[in-house]
Design a protein around this motif. Structure first.
Motif, mmCIF file in Angstrom:
data_model
loop_
_atom_site.group_PDB
_atom_site.id
_atom_site.type_symbol
_atom_site.label_atom_id
_atom_site.label_comp_id
_atom_site.label_asym_id
_atom_site.label_seq_id
_atom_site.Cartn_x
_atom_site.Cartn_y
_atom_site.Cartn_z
ATOM 1 N N THR A 97 4.529 19.277 48.968
ATOM 2 C CA THR A 97 4.140 20.321 49.606
ATOM 3 C C THR A 97 3.869 21.446 48.721
ATOM 4 O O THR A 97 2.530 21.896 48.419
ATOM 5 C CB THR A 97 4.564 20.781 50.750
ATOM 6 N N GLU A 98 4.777 21.887 48.049
ATOM 7 C CA GLU A 98 4.671 22.893 46.969
ATOM 8 C C GLU A 98 3.843 22.656 45.753
ATOM 9 O O GLU A 98 2.905 23.289 45.506
ATOM 10 C CB GLU A 98 6.029 23.276 46.180
ATOM 11 N N LEU A 99 3.782 21.540 45.222
ATOM 12 C CA LEU A 99 2.932 21.200 43.935
ATOM 13 C C LEU A 99 1.497 20.902 44.655
ATOM 14 O O LEU A 99 0.618 21.466 43.956
ATOM 15 C CB LEU A 99 3.476 19.940 43.556
ATOM 16 N N LEU A 100 1.280 20.141 45.582
ATOM 17 C CA LEU A 100 -0.062 19.952 45.913
ATOM 18 C C LEU A 100 -0.620 21.035 46.603
ATOM 19 O O LEU A 100 -2.010 21.271 46.678
ATOM 20 C CB LEU A 100 -0.140 18.641 46.931
ATOM 21 N N GLY A 101 0.185 21.890 47.345
ATOM 22 C CA GLY A 101 -0.190 23.224 47.626
ATOM 23 C C GLY A 101 -1.102 23.978 46.611
ATOM 24 O O GLY A 101 -1.751 24.693 46.963
ATOM 25 N N ARG A 102 -0.233 24.272 45.574
ATOM 26 C CA ARG A 102 -0.643 25.100 44.443
ATOM 27 C C ARG A 102 -1.991 24.407 44.132
ATOM 28 O O ARG A 102 -2.860 25.240 43.736
ATOM 29 C CB ARG A 102 0.661 24.955 43.498
ATOM 30 N N LEU A 103 -2.123 23.194 43.812
ATOM 31 C CA LEU A 103 -3.132 22.537 43.293
ATOM 32 C C LEU A 103 -4.286 22.809 44.319
ATOM 33 O O LEU A 103 -5.567 23.150 43.924
ATOM 34 C CB LEU A 103 -3.072 21.138 42.772
ATOM 35 N N PHE A 104 -4.073 22.684 45.635
ATOM 36 C CA PHE A 104 -5.109 22.893 46.554
ATOM 37 C C PHE A 104 -5.587 24.446 46.438
ATOM 38 O O PHE A 104 -6.645 24.671 46.508
ATOM 39 C CB PHE A 104 -4.365 22.913 48.046
ATOM 40 N N ALA A 105 -4.692 25.384 46.251
ATOM 41 C CA ALA A 105 -5.146 26.823 46.275
ATOM 42 C C ALA A 105 -6.041 27.089 45.253
ATOM 43 O O ALA A 105 -7.009 27.745 45.287
ATOM 44 C CB ALA A 105 -3.773 27.747 46.179
ATOM 45 N N ARG A 106 -5.924 26.290 43.870
ATOM 46 C CA ARG A 106 -6.707 26.611 42.765
ATOM 47 C C ARG A 106 -8.041 26.052 43.146
ATOM 48 O O ARG A 106 -8.919 26.397 42.538
ATOM 49 C CB ARG A 106 -5.947 25.619 41.551
ATOM 50 N N ARG A 107 -8.136 24.827 43.670
ATOM 51 C CA ARG A 107 -9.487 24.162 44.006
ATOM 52 C C ARG A 107 -9.915 24.966 45.136
ATOM 53 O O ARG A 107 -11.174 24.931 45.191
ATOM 54 C CB ARG A 107 -9.091 22.719 44.403
ATOM 55 N N VAL A 108 -9.520 25.178 46.136
ATOM 56 C CA VAL A 108 -10.129 25.952 47.368
ATOM 57 C C VAL A 108 -10.108 27.429 47.364
ATOM 58 O O VAL A 108 -10.898 27.976 47.946
ATOM 59 C CB VAL A 108 -9.450 25.441 48.541
ATOM 60 N N GLY A 109 -9.046 28.308 46.451
ATOM 61 C CA GLY A 109 -9.045 29.425 46.581
ATOM 62 C C GLY A 109 -8.312 30.025 47.688
ATOM 63 O O GLY A 109 -8.415 31.310 47.771
ATOM 64 N N ASP A 163 -10.820 15.452 41.258
ATOM 65 C CA ASP A 163 -12.135 15.045 41.405
ATOM 66 C C ASP A 163 -12.644 15.965 42.281
ATOM 67 O O ASP A 163 -13.971 16.346 41.996
ATOM 68 C CB ASP A 163 -12.332 13.545 41.726
ATOM 69 N N LEU A 164 -12.116 16.298 43.594
ATOM 70 C CA LEU A 164 -12.974 17.038 44.481
ATOM 71 C C LEU A 164 -12.730 18.547 44.330
ATOM 72 O O LEU A 164 -11.619 19.010 43.783
ATOM 73 C CB LEU A 164 -12.521 16.717 45.943
ATOM 74 N N GLU A 165 -13.616 19.463 44.707
ATOM 75 C CA GLU A 165 -13.424 21.105 44.682
ATOM 76 C C GLU A 165 -13.747 21.519 46.087
ATOM 77 O O GLU A 165 -14.366 21.064 46.832
ATOM 78 C CB GLU A 165 -14.179 21.377 43.529
ATOM 79 N N GLY A 166 -13.350 22.667 46.326
ATOM 80 C CA GLY A 166 -13.398 23.320 47.611
ATOM 81 C C GLY A 166 -13.563 22.590 48.765
ATOM 82 O O GLY A 166 -12.576 21.944 49.325
ATOM 83 N N ASP A 167 -14.798 22.873 49.372
ATOM 84 C CA ASP A 167 -15.029 22.011 50.641
ATOM 85 C C ASP A 167 -15.030 20.615 50.771
ATOM 86 O O ASP A 167 -14.677 20.234 51.779
ATOM 87 C CB ASP A 167 -16.564 22.464 51.107
ATOM 88 N N ALA A 168 -15.229 19.780 49.713
ATOM 89 C CA ALA A 168 -15.141 18.513 49.533
ATOM 90 C C ALA A 168 -13.451 18.053 49.733
ATOM 91 O O ALA A 168 -13.522 17.233 50.464
ATOM 92 C CB ALA A 168 -15.674 17.943 48.288
#
Length: 93
Positions: A35-47, A76-81
């Protein structure tokens, strides 16, 4: 000293209730790390940080698909995708 500690840990793991508690704690630790690792990556991609629902979906997705496919999506995916991918039902690979 290490040998004695290893023996003690082995005994504790074989004790049914304590062994279950250790396994549960290890599982929660892995899920928290995911959760922590992917959450951080999610935040970078989605803002933004993922919602609690999105965090649950991240862990479920990692369990269902394995780390490789999840890593690919995060890279590979960003933001809304990425948000759409996370919201759709996970298909086991």
């Amino acid at each position: 000293m290490t040998m004695v500690e290893d023996m003690e840990e082995g005994l504790l793991r074989r004790t049914p209730i304590i062994g279950e508690m250790i396994l549960e704690a290890e599982q929660k630790g892995r899920e928290a790390a995911i959760t922590e690792l992917l959450g951080r990556l999610f935040a970078r991609r989605v803002g933004r940080r993922p919602t609690s629902e999105e965090e649950r979906a991240i862990v479920e997705r990692a369990r269902a698909l394995g780390p490789g496919e999840v890593d690919d999506a995060w890279l590979d995916l960003e933001g809304d995708a990425l948000i759409r991918w996370l919201a759709e039902p996970a298909r086991r690979s």
